[in-house]
Write an enzyme that holds these catalytic residues in place. Structure first.
Site, PDB file in Angstrom:
ATOM      1  N   TYR A   1       4.865   3.264   1.718  1.00  0.00           N
ATOM      2  CA  TYR A   1       3.790   2.261   1.583  1.00  0.00           C
ATOM      3  C   TYR A   1       2.623   2.589   2.519  1.00  0.00           C
ATOM      4  O   TYR A   1       1.459   2.596   2.107  1.00  0.00           O
ATOM      5  CB  TYR A   1       4.377   0.884   1.896  1.00  0.00           C
ATOM      6  CG  TYR A   1       3.416  -0.270   1.725  1.00  0.00           C
ATOM      7  CD1 TYR A   1       2.951  -0.649   0.469  1.00  0.00           C
ATOM      8  CD2 TYR A   1       2.992  -1.013   2.833  1.00  0.00           C
ATOM      9  CE1 TYR A   1       2.083  -1.728   0.323  1.00  0.00           C
ATOM     10  CE2 TYR A   1       2.127  -2.093   2.688  1.00  0.00           C
ATOM     11  CZ  TYR A   1       1.676  -2.450   1.434  1.00  0.00           C
ATOM     12  OH  TYR A   1       0.815  -3.512   1.289  1.00  0.00           O
TER      13      TYR A   1
ATOM     14  N   LYS B   1      -1.218   3.559   1.469  1.00  0.00           N
ATOM     15  CA  LYS B   1      -2.386   2.756   1.830  1.00  0.00           C
ATOM     16  C   LYS B   1      -3.339   3.550   2.733  1.00  0.00           C
ATOM     17  O   LYS B   1      -4.560   3.421   2.605  1.00  0.00           O
ATOM     18  CB  LYS B   1      -1.945   1.455   2.503  1.00  0.00           C
ATOM     19  CG  LYS B   1      -1.157   0.513   1.579  1.00  0.00           C
ATOM     20  CD  LYS B   1      -1.974   0.030   0.377  1.00  0.00           C
ATOM     21  CE  LYS B   1      -1.288  -1.105  -0.368  1.00  0.00           C
ATOM     22  NZ  LYS B   1      -2.065  -1.591  -1.521  1.00  0.00           N
TER      23      LYS B   1
END
Ligand SMILES: NC(=O)c1ccc[n+]([C@@H]2O[C@H](COP(=O)([O-])OP(=O)(O)OC[C@H]3O[C@@H](n4cnc5c(N)ncnc54)[C@H](OP(=O)(O)O)[C@@H]3O)[C@@H](O)[C@H]2O)c1
Length: 256
Positions: free
Chosen positions: A162, A166
């Site tokens: 994740y 990002k």
């Protein structure tokens, strides 16, 4: 004053597409863009799931188009974007909001989970931006707003895929900002901290989990989707015409 606000922040005559608008930040963003005057295409993997956001936009006098879109399936991403542009006759704003967070220790993280997170959170948004920018370039410009995360900046265990997605999304934002500036397209990001959306609520059910997270948020509370949506409306608005490649951190100070 009213004229100044409408002139600077109003989106009358604009068309926006918000991915992942069934609930949470996407829902709040789609309704906020509509309240500012935009016509809004909203996406989910399930058409039925979009009924509440469609109702909220229509009840407020706005106009919305539901689209089914799977971020892992690039044909569906491109088809949805083309359908929105065709339906409304233009497409001025893309909000790359759809995203997933699969948390697990890195020693045992699976290839399947890694691939899914990277496909939904980074690959899908890139190709959504590409398809939208092709339309925007033909009509003199537009706004692309990517929804990043505090975890692009703050390292916390079990989030490697994740966080990598990002952080990649933010650097991608800056590269696209440079590359597409000549077409009149601005590309920016917002990086929310912990927002108690339906997909996150289950993580903070015990008093200990709640207290532990609140301890690292200087402003002392979790975020609401409505803390994030206004910054996205701002980045879509005339007031943000000279802002590109920026990341707005909206996290109660959590990244600090
Ligand atoms: N909540 C937070 O604390 C937080 C913090 C930082 C950043 N963010 C980011 O903010 C964005 C929205 O978060 P949220 O908490 O509001 O999310 P959410 O409530 O979990 O909603 C996520 C949305 O993404 C869509 N989505 C997930 N996987 C998809 C896929 N494979 N294809 C198409 N759509 C997919 C979902 O669509 P369906 O309707 O099909 O399920 C849903 O509408 C995400 O990018 C997230 O990473 C959230």
């Amino acid at each position: 004053m009213q004229d100044y606000l409408r002139h600077s922040f109003g989106l009358e005559g604009k068309v926006a597409l918000v991915t992942g608008a069934r609930e949470g930040i996407g829902f709040a963003t789609a309704t906020a863009l509509a309240a500012a005057g935009a016509r809004v295409a909203v996406t989910s993997r399930s058409a039925d799931g979009l009924l509440p956001v469609l109702e909220a936009i229509r009840e407020a006098g706005g106009e919305a188009l539901p689209l089914t879109m799977e971020m892992r399936d690039l044909a569906s991403v491109r088809a949805g974007i083309e359908r929105a542009a065709e339906h409304f006759g233009q497409l001025n704003v893309l909000v790359n909001n759809a995203g997933i967070a699969i948390r697990a220790p890195s020693l045992t993280y699976t290839e399947a989970d890694w691939t899914e997170v990277l496909e939904v959170d980074l690959r899908g948004p890139f190709f959504a931006a590409q398809a939208t920018a092709a339309i925007m370039a033909r009509s003199g410009g537009g706004r692309i707003i990517n929804v990043s995360s505090v975890f692009a900046h703050k390292a916390m265990g079990s989030r490697a895929a994740y966080a990598a997605s990002k952080a990649g999304l933010e650097q991608m934002t800056k590269v696209l900002a440079v590359e597409w500036a000549p077409y009149g397209i601005t590309v920016n990001a917002v990086a929310p901290g912990t927002v108690l959306t339906p997909s996150r609520e289950h993580l903070f059910v015990t008093p200990e989990a709640l207290a532990e997270r609140l301890r690292i948020i200087p402003l002392g509370r979790f975020g609401e989707p409505e803390d994030i949506a206004p910054a996205i409306v701002f980045l879509a608005s005339p007031a943000a015409a000279w802002i590109t490649g920026a990341v707005i951190n909206i996290d109660g100070g959590m990244r600090l």
